[in-house]
Design an enzyme around this catalytic site. Sequence first.
Site, mmCIF file in Angstrom:
data_model
loop_
_atom_site.group_PDB
_atom_site.id
_atom_site.type_symbol
_atom_site.label_atom_id
_atom_site.label_comp_id
_atom_site.label_asym_id
_atom_site.label_seq_id
_atom_site.Cartn_x
_atom_site.Cartn_y
_atom_site.Cartn_z
ATOM 1 N N GLN A 254 -2.865 -12.056 7.943
ATOM 2 C CA GLN A 254 -2.768 -11.916 6.429
ATOM 3 C C GLN A 254 -2.012 -12.894 5.836
ATOM 4 O O GLN A 254 -2.463 -13.520 4.870
ATOM 5 C CB GLN A 254 -2.124 -10.601 6.108
ATOM 6 C CG GLN A 254 -2.070 -10.444 4.722
ATOM 7 C CD GLN A 254 -1.565 -8.647 4.430
ATOM 8 O OE1 GLN A 254 -2.583 -7.911 4.445
ATOM 9 N NE2 GLN A 254 -0.450 -8.403 4.182
ATOM 10 N N VAL B 283 11.017 -7.105 9.602
ATOM 11 C CA VAL B 283 12.137 -6.163 9.694
ATOM 12 C C VAL B 283 11.925 -4.979 10.798
ATOM 13 O O VAL B 283 10.801 -4.433 10.624
ATOM 14 C CB VAL B 283 12.334 -5.273 8.526
ATOM 15 C CG1 VAL B 283 13.489 -4.372 8.586
ATOM 16 C CG2 VAL B 283 12.683 -6.337 7.344
ATOM 17 N N ASP C 32 2.512 -9.237 9.164
ATOM 18 C CA ASP C 32 1.220 -9.225 9.226
ATOM 19 C C ASP C 32 0.767 -10.675 9.013
ATOM 20 O O ASP C 32 0.520 -11.508 7.925
ATOM 21 C CB ASP C 32 0.346 -8.638 7.885
ATOM 22 C CG ASP C 32 0.795 -7.110 8.054
ATOM 23 O OD1 ASP C 32 -0.128 -6.580 8.697
ATOM 24 O OD2 ASP C 32 1.757 -6.761 7.506
ATOM 25 N N GLN D 226 5.868 -11.489 7.500
ATOM 26 C CA GLN D 226 5.279 -12.102 8.663
ATOM 27 C C GLN D 226 4.850 -10.985 9.425
ATOM 28 O O GLN D 226 4.277 -11.692 10.419
ATOM 29 C CB GLN D 226 6.595 -12.849 9.115
ATOM 30 C CG GLN D 226 6.281 -13.596 10.718
ATOM 31 C CD GLN D 226 5.306 -14.518 10.510
ATOM 32 O OE1 GLN D 226 4.947 -15.333 9.462
ATOM 33 N NE2 GLN D 226 4.558 -14.818 11.715
ATOM 34 N N GLY E 82 11.071 -2.850 5.631
ATOM 35 C CA GLY E 82 10.254 -4.061 5.584
ATOM 36 C C GLY E 82 9.930 -4.212 4.001
ATOM 37 O O GLY E 82 9.956 -5.583 3.558
ATOM 38 N N HIS E 83 9.092 -3.252 3.485
ATOM 39 C CA HIS E 83 8.810 -3.631 2.269
ATOM 40 C C HIS E 83 9.749 -3.986 1.257
ATOM 41 O O HIS E 83 9.953 -4.884 0.538
ATOM 42 C CB HIS E 83 8.085 -2.280 1.557
ATOM 43 C CG HIS E 83 6.814 -1.761 2.215
ATOM 44 N ND1 HIS E 83 6.619 -0.637 2.778
ATOM 45 C CD2 HIS E 83 5.462 -2.383 2.241
ATOM 46 C CE1 HIS E 83 5.697 -0.631 3.379
ATOM 47 N NE2 HIS E 83 4.790 -1.615 3.025
ATOM 48 N N MET F 151 0.749 -1.363 0.064
ATOM 49 C CA MET F 151 -0.015 0.003 -0.087
ATOM 50 C C MET F 151 0.813 1.265 -0.099
ATOM 51 O O MET F 151 0.414 2.351 0.479
ATOM 52 C CB MET F 151 -0.723 -0.003 1.166
ATOM 53 C CG MET F 151 -1.730 -1.179 1.177
ATOM 54 S SD MET F 151 -3.388 -1.067 1.852
ATOM 55 C CE MET F 151 -2.874 -0.698 3.692
ATOM 56 N N HIS G 222 9.021 1.274 3.429
ATOM 57 C CA HIS G 222 9.924 1.361 4.170
ATOM 58 C C HIS G 222 10.954 0.067 4.070
ATOM 59 O O HIS G 222 10.692 -0.512 3.129
ATOM 60 C CB HIS G 222 9.478 1.293 5.615
ATOM 61 C CG HIS G 222 8.784 0.410 5.913
ATOM 62 N ND1 HIS G 222 8.785 -0.792 6.093
ATOM 63 C CD2 HIS G 222 7.274 0.680 6.241
ATOM 64 C CE1 HIS G 222 7.681 -1.543 6.499
ATOM 65 N NE2 HIS G 222 6.551 -0.962 6.429
HETATM 66 P P1 PAJ Z 1 1.324 -3.238 3.464
HETATM 67 O O1 PAJ Z 1 0.983 -2.635 4.868
HETATM 68 O O2 PAJ Z 1 1.942 -1.930 2.688
HETATM 69 O O3 PAJ Z 1 2.391 -4.221 3.474
HETATM 70 C C1 PAJ Z 1 2.799 -4.577 2.449
HETATM 71 C C2 PAJ Z 1 3.807 -5.853 2.613
HETATM 72 O O4 PAJ Z 1 4.948 -5.623 3.357
HETATM 73 C C3 PAJ Z 1 2.904 -7.113 3.671
HETATM 74 O O5 PAJ Z 1 3.174 -8.371 2.998
HETATM 75 C C4 PAJ Z 1 3.514 -6.736 4.787
HETATM 76 O O6 PAJ Z 1 3.499 -7.825 5.681
HETATM 77 C C5 PAJ Z 1 5.151 -6.496 4.575
HETATM 78 N N1 PAJ Z 1 5.512 -5.781 5.952
HETATM 79 C C6 PAJ Z 1 5.091 -4.660 6.293
HETATM 80 N N2 PAJ Z 1 5.922 -4.285 7.375
HETATM 81 C C7 PAJ Z 1 6.875 -5.181 7.418
HETATM 82 C C8 PAJ Z 1 8.134 -5.265 8.280
HETATM 83 N N3 PAJ Z 1 8.332 -4.430 9.253
HETATM 84 N N4 PAJ Z 1 8.994 -6.698 8.021
HETATM 85 C C9 PAJ Z 1 8.478 -7.221 7.012
HETATM 86 N N5 PAJ Z 1 7.470 -7.338 6.044
HETATM 87 C C10 PAJ Z 1 6.521 -5.996 6.314
HETATM 88 O O7 PAJ Z 1 0.008 -5.663 3.921
HETATM 89 C C11 PAJ Z 1 -0.512 -4.654 3.082
HETATM 90 O O8 PAJ Z 1 0.088 -3.592 2.559
HETATM 91 C C12 PAJ Z 1 -2.090 -4.789 2.438
HETATM 92 O O9 PAJ Z 1 -2.832 -5.645 3.120
HETATM 93 C C13 PAJ Z 1 -1.944 -5.635 0.866
HETATM 94 C C14 PAJ Z 1 -1.314 -7.044 1.198
HETATM 95 C C15 PAJ Z 1 -0.912 -5.030 -0.140
HETATM 96 C C16 PAJ Z 1 -3.370 -5.771 0.286
HETATM 97 O O10 PAJ Z 1 -3.791 -4.653 0.288
#
Ligand code: PAJ
Length: 281
Positions: free
Chosen positions: A153, A176, A150, A148, A36-37, A30, A34
Amino acid sequence: MKVCKTIDDMRAASREARREGKRLGFVPTMGALHQGHLSLVRAAKAKSDVVAASIFVNPLQFGPTEDLAKYPRTFDADRELLEREAADILFVPTAKEMYRPGAVTYVTVEGLSDKLCGRSRPGHFRGVATVVAKLFHIVEPDLAFFGQKDAAQCVIIQRMVRDLNLPVEIVVCPIVREPDGLAMSSRNAYLSPEERTSALVLYRALTATRTLFEQGERNTAALIAAGRRVMAKERGVRLDYFEIVDPDLLTPVPELTRPVLVAVAAVVGTTRLIDNILLSV
Ligand code: PAJ
């Protein structure tokens, strides 16, 4: 990096990659990207020949009183970060492109969609499953990468893929964290400096539970109580849940005889945050 704004453009880019016999890795997001993404993009780069990411703030997964309108939108910075990671394709549809007027078809993963965050965010996981199913049909990836962070999810998407025979392999990547332990999240941007400090309580509570577990405690009620005690000490933080559940079914487990997921959600100020750890016996 090719930027696709329409479903047709995205399909054409994906088909081109697949025509050349390349493995397509996909990272749905979304935005407000950062580390994590970006860790997902790096994992995708390592396992695929072509990497597509999407940025779509999916209205269907936000409740009527949630933060859809103020969700951080930082497209230029996101695009630059993805360029730097050498992502090949970026899909950025509008809400109108993704949801035709009168759309009434949804994906519900029954028995899982109402667990953990699903309980306090009714309709949230239906929105997630529906948009991810749509994205999978549009992008047609061989592999898709999720965090992980989420945890529920991930479980729901894996079950949907299994139940609907979707031809995609789900890869779950580790959480992360910031150096002080806070799980990275786009929503951390909402936190004031004081709230940012308070937010550390989520990881502190998870760590307290892990410590007790490492000392030999196997009763989940005792482990949950320890976590909740830590949460209760932090002022300005409202606990939503602190649970120990089966990592595949998301249902509570009484004794720790096999691996479990310890998951927490809390509202810090006005910001809802989640975190989790896995404990393996
Ligand atoms: P969003 O919150 O943008 O997260 C996108 C992806 O990044 C997800 O798979 C989420 O688990 C991962 N992510 C977020 N923070 C993280 C971190 N600190 N460490 C590792 N991975 C991390 O999750 C979504 O978007 C939405 O629900 C989506 C799947 C895109 C559907 O709309």
